[in-house]
Scaffold this active site. Structure first.
Site, PDB file in Angstrom:
ATOM      1  N   SER A  98      36.344  58.981 -38.129  1.00 38.80           N
ATOM      2  CA  SER A  98      37.565  59.775 -38.182  1.00 38.80           C
ATOM      3  C   SER A  98      38.554  59.254 -37.152  1.00 38.80           C
ATOM      4  O   SER A  98      38.156  58.778 -36.077  1.00 38.80           O
ATOM      5  CB  SER A  98      37.254  61.249 -37.888  1.00 38.80           C
ATOM      6  OG  SER A  98      38.447  62.006 -37.732  1.00 38.80           O
ATOM      7  N   LYS A 127      30.597  62.032 -32.934  1.00 42.90           N
ATOM      8  CA  LYS A 127      30.805  60.823 -33.734  1.00 42.90           C
ATOM      9  C   LYS A 127      30.984  59.579 -32.866  1.00 42.90           C
ATOM     10  O   LYS A 127      30.546  58.484 -33.246  1.00 42.90           O
ATOM     11  CB  LYS A 127      32.026  60.990 -34.643  1.00 42.90           C
ATOM     12  CG  LYS A 127      31.792  61.865 -35.869  1.00 42.90           C
ATOM     13  CD  LYS A 127      33.030  61.937 -36.733  1.00 42.90           C
ATOM     14  CE  LYS A 127      32.799  62.751 -37.999  1.00 42.90           C
ATOM     15  NZ  LYS A 127      31.817  62.117 -38.907  1.00 42.90           N
TER      16      LYS A 127
END
Length: 212
Positions: A98, A127
């Site tokens: 992302s 992440k």
């Protein structure tokens, strides 16, 4: 799966359960659970695969358990999957992450996009751990960082930007799939982070490879 099939790639998919909205007719489907499966079990599932697209992500649910779920899926589980890929002899890994995943390190921790996204289980902080784990794995990698995902076809031209440059924007899932498939074989994407959104100031165009 459609983009992979059109690229003459033999597709093997892995998912926890079948979802009605996903067409798996052209995919040899196997069960894979990054939370419950061991590295050895996942490696067995990946045996014979030359490349792997990782698009794992926890599904927000119980607010009291989101932090745990994001940690288990987007961090620990994804790192286990990287280990499994390495053990299975996978040559290339493309990871879908992302934009703003590394936002804390370039002054974006107070930006609206970072604050809103990370409110869901601190998912961006989880992440980035998995991203860094892949980068250190020794496998040929590409990390795709899309903006907010849209289920509809593109309304703007694909914009590919460098690492830690985009803090807002949206992109069609179709374009994300195109970029992932191209990154499997395009040397320009080797060991690179590609941040992608749609440029609504330009009309959408037929995808014709990575223009960087």
């Amino acid at each position: 799966t459609q983009s992979l099939s059109e690229s003459s790639t033999v597709v093997r998919g892995a998912m926890v359960q079948k979802v009605a909205s996903v067409d798996t007719s052209a995919v040899a489907l196997a069960h894979l659970d990054v939370v419950k499966d061991s590295v050895d079990e996942m490696a067995k599932t990946l045996e014979g695969a030359d490349s792997l697209v990782i698009a794992t992500g926890f599904v927000p649910g119980n607010p009291l358990k989101m932090n745990q779920a994001a940690h288990e899926v987007d961090n620990v589980g994804t790192c286990k999957l990287v280990d499994a890929a390495k053990k299975a002899g996978v040559k290339k890994v493309v990871m879908v992450s992302s934009i703003l995943t590394n936002g804390r390190n370039w002054g974006q921790e107070k930006s609206p996009g970072f604050v809103v996204t990370n409110a869901f289980g601190n998912v961006l902080d989880e992440k980035i751990v998995a991203e860094n784990y892949l980068r250190a794995s020794g496998i040929d990698w590409t990390i795709i960082r899309p903006g907010g995902l849209k289920a509809k076809p593109p309304t703007g031209a694909l914009k590919i930007s460098g690492e830690d440059t985009l803090n807002a924007g949206e992109i069609s899932r179709d374009l994300v799939a195109d970029v992932c498939v191209a990154s499997l074989t395009d040397s320009k994407a080797k060991n690179k982070v590609l941040e992608i959104i749609e440029d609504d100031d330009k009309p959408p165009a037929v995808f014709n490879g990575l223009v960087m």
